[in-house]
Design an enzyme around this catalytic site. Structure first.
Site, short mmCIF file in Angstrom:
data_model
loop_
_atom_site.label_atom_id
_atom_site.label_comp_id
_atom_site.label_asym_id
_atom_site.label_seq_id
_atom_site.Cartn_x
_atom_site.Cartn_y
_atom_site.Cartn_z
N GLU A 146 0.83 -1.21 0.00
CA GLU A 146 0.00 0.00 0.00
C GLU A 146 0.86 1.26 0.00
O GLU A 146 0.59 2.21 -0.72
CB GLU A 146 -0.93 0.00 1.23
CG GLU A 146 -1.85 1.21 1.26
CD GLU A 146 -2.51 1.45 2.62
OE1 GLU A 146 -2.54 0.52 3.44
OE2 GLU A 146 -2.98 2.57 2.84
N HIS A 184 -4.71 6.77 0.87
CA HIS A 184 -4.57 5.38 1.33
C HIS A 184 -5.20 4.41 0.34
O HIS A 184 -6.02 4.80 -0.48
CB HIS A 184 -5.25 5.20 2.69
CG HIS A 184 -4.47 5.75 3.83
ND1 HIS A 184 -3.76 4.97 4.70
CD2 HIS A 184 -4.26 7.05 4.23
CE1 HIS A 184 -3.16 5.74 5.60
NE2 HIS A 184 -3.44 7.01 5.33
N GLU A 241 -9.59 6.71 0.35
CA GLU A 241 -9.21 5.32 0.09
C GLU A 241 -9.46 5.07 -1.38
O GLU A 241 -10.60 5.00 -1.84
CB GLU A 241 -10.05 4.35 0.94
CG GLU A 241 -9.89 4.56 2.44
CD GLU A 241 -8.76 3.77 3.09
OE1 GLU A 241 -8.73 3.63 4.31
OE2 GLU A 241 -7.85 3.30 2.34
ZN ZN Z 1 -3.69 2.76 4.82
#
Ligand code: ZN
Length: 618
Positions: free
Chosen positions: A466, A519, A581
């Site tokens: 990530e 993220h 996200e």
């Molecule tokens: Zn994260």
């Protein structure tokens, strides 16, 4: 994915090995030969070299030519050592218990080898026998960390044992009495008797390696202790389940602790003898994002593997960094006025060394020394309650080796293969935001926060991290906004660990107007995919809505909605702050897409457009 950091504070005494022995005799518990440096180290893990042992007198004998010296009031607990070499000058070194209170060291040399080429130094717990062979140009450093796989042979590259001499040892094998076999060889004593002799012969040259005698676990940190000099190689990280593997070349593990599994809070720890000269530590952490940092004791005989991110107080004598040297552009030595406890951590493009008990350093001197070397961009930071941290930017293919002085007061860093590779350039995007910027009044500061980094990988699936996707997208957003004339600050522009508190700090210090954290999501359900935007404070809702709409329109993936979530960075920032996200790493097709430039670029554009739109409408 956002993760909470648990801070565990513990105090650890690396010196715990040195229990109080009250005998007067100096006990030599390890005899180390580092041929690449032409040094023999006679070290005690128990006691200091006594004051009474004054200068060591070197005596000469002829036929054959040899030199010897005696160490009074000393016991050799390792058993007699007898090494043969095929070097030009040094032919053989013998170390034995000459009488109950005296240890004798004998050197057989070539006829023209001069006494002035031998020096014996006393340092804390060691006698250091240094030999000036023509091959000897280094000082008294022992290997600590290496990026490369090394065989025990590497320790003997300059003075190797000749075949003829091995034959001699073989012939003498039947006279080797078990009592004289060192503790190190005892580790092999349970192997089959037919191969035993062979093993002993083969490993005679390994008498000087690292002998791991104990494993100790506290708060999920692992302490390996033993005799000799410990070296570790670059760790391997395996998945399913996550395991961190450290190899210790040139080492032998005590039979009693081999292959046993130790557990602490769900973390599994195992030490195995991987082959005849290599031990292997395997840590299976309870959670997949966990990482470890190896910390070395000043005597090189213990390594503490500390859970990264945990706050540690590694108690030891305080010291000051007093000396800075470069030998060539690729080698840097830092020395201290007392033994140092330090850690070495190599990341992809960064080398991190922390000197835990260092309380001061000379920044001027430091910067002067590293100028025009490959260390020139090194950042030294004196951290409160931690020590001196050095962050050395390195290239991906750089090969790192570190060494520690035999007295524990110096650390040498060698960077090979450091070719300056140009930084990856992000393709500049269209300048269609230029005119919009003119409408932005005053200086607007936007913080772009790439989630995770360094030892904190964020979510990991199938070798995709990530933290890497976050950084790529954050950099792209940064480029678009900078092009549009917006002042931006990246909380990180490299693969480095930044705490959540520091990220909030950065926006406070820059008097930021907006904060965006990038993220990638993860779920236990692999089918879940799509886009989410999170906010916490009410003043962030409109900003979240604008950016989210832009994401849905441009990226055109499943709309999972705008959420009010108490994530640290959006909860603690006071200006409008959101956390985006940008997809699910746990969904295989979305993961594959997220690694492409196209998806990253589209995502970055969507977020940047949203930011600009919000700024214009404000
Ligand atoms: Zn994260």
């Amino acid at each position: 994915m956002i993760k909470k950091f648990l801070t565990v504070i513990f105090i650890f005494f690396l010196t715990m090995m040195q229990s109080a022995f009250s005998q007067d005799m100096f006990k030599i518990t390890s005899v180390n030969l580092d041929t690449s440096n032409s040094i023999v180290l006679l070290t005690s893990s128990i006691s200091q070299v006594p004051q009474e042992i004054k200068s060591i007198k070197i005596n000469t004998l002829e036929d054959p030519k040899r030199y010897y010296f005696d160490i009074p009031s000393t016991i050799l607990t390792t058993g007699a050592q007898n090494w043969f070499f095929n070097s030009q000058d040094i032919k053989q070194i013998k170390i034995n218990q000459f009488n109950p209170t005296t240890v004798r060291v004998v050197l057989y040399t070539s006829e023209n080898f001069n006494k002035s080429n031998i020096s014996v130094l006393k340092r804390d717990k060691s006698f250091i026998l240094q030999l000036k062979d023509e091959i000897c140009e280094n000082d008294y450093f022992e290997p600590i960390y290496t990026d490369e796989k090394i065989s025990s042979g590497k320790y003997y590259e300059n003075l190797s044992i000749s075949n003829a001499e091995i034959d001699k040892i073989k012939a003498a094998q039947n006279v080797i009495n078990k009592d004289t076999i060192s503790q190190v060889q005892d580790a092999f004593s349970t192997t089959a008797s037919t191969s035993q002799t062979e093993n002993i012969v083969k490993d005679l040259k390994l008498k000087t390696n690292y002998y791991i005698s104990s494993v100790f676990i506290k708060n999920e940190s692992v302490l390996l202790s033993g005799f000799g000099n410990a070296t570790i190689e670059k760790p391997m990280r395996l998945t399913n389940p996550t395991r961190i593997v450290y190899d210790l070349p040139n080492s032998i593990t005590n039979y009693n602790i081999r292959n046993k599994t130790y557990t602490a809070n769900g973390t599994l720890i195992k030490v195995a003898q991987f082959d005849s000269s290599r031990s292997r530590l395997v840590i299976t952490p309870a959670m997949e994002d966990v990482d470890y940092t190896p910390v070395f004791s000043p005597d090189g005989q213990s390594i503490l593997f500390v859970k990264t991110g945990a706050a540690n107080k590694l108690f030891n004598q305080k010291n000051n960094a007093t000396g800075y040297y470069t030998k060539n552009k690729n080698e840097f030595i830092i020395s201290f006025d007392a033994p140092v406890v330090h850690s070495v951590k190599r990341e992809n493009e960064e080398l991190k060394l922390t000197f835990y008990n260092t309380y001061s350093f000379n920044e001027n001197q430091f910067n002067k020394t590293i100028a025009k070397t490959v260390f020139q961009d090194t950042k030294p930071t004196l951290l409160d309650k931690v020590g001196l941290a050095l962050t050395v930017p390195i290239t991906k293919n750089a090969v790192v080796k570190t060494y520690m002085g035999a007295d524990g007061k110096a650390v040498k860093i060698v960077l090979a293969n450091m070719t300056a590779t140009p930084k990856q350039t992000v393709i500049p995007t269209k300048k269609d935001h230029k005119e919009k910027v003119k409408k932005v009044k005053g200086k607007t500061v936007v913080i772009i926060d790439a989630g995770h980094g360094g030892s904190d990988y964020g979510a990991i699936r199938d070798g995709v991290n990530e933290k890497d996707i976050n950084l790529d997208v954050a950099r792209m957003i940064n480029d678009i906004l900078s092009n549009a004339g917006v002042t931006t600050v990246l909380t990180r522009d490299s693969d480095e660990f930044i705490s959540l508190a520091d990220r909030v700090d950065i926006s406070a210090r820059n008097n930021a107007d907006l904060f965006v954290s990038v993220h990638v999501n993860a779920s236990v359900k692999p089918e879940i995919n799509g886009l989410e935007t999170h906010y916490y404070n009410d003043n962030s809702l409109e900003f979240a809505n604008v950016v989210h709409a832009s994401l849905i329109n441009t990226v055109n993936k499943k709309d999972r909605g705008v959420f009010k979530s108490k994530f640290y960075v959006i909860n603690h920032n006071t200006m409008p702050a959101i956390l985006v996200e940008i997809g699910f790493i746990s969904n295989s097709s979305e993961r594959a897409e997220l690694t492409t430039q196209a998806r990253k670029q589209k995502t970055a554009k969507a977020i940047a457009d949203g930011i600009l739109q919000y700024l214009n409408e404000k």
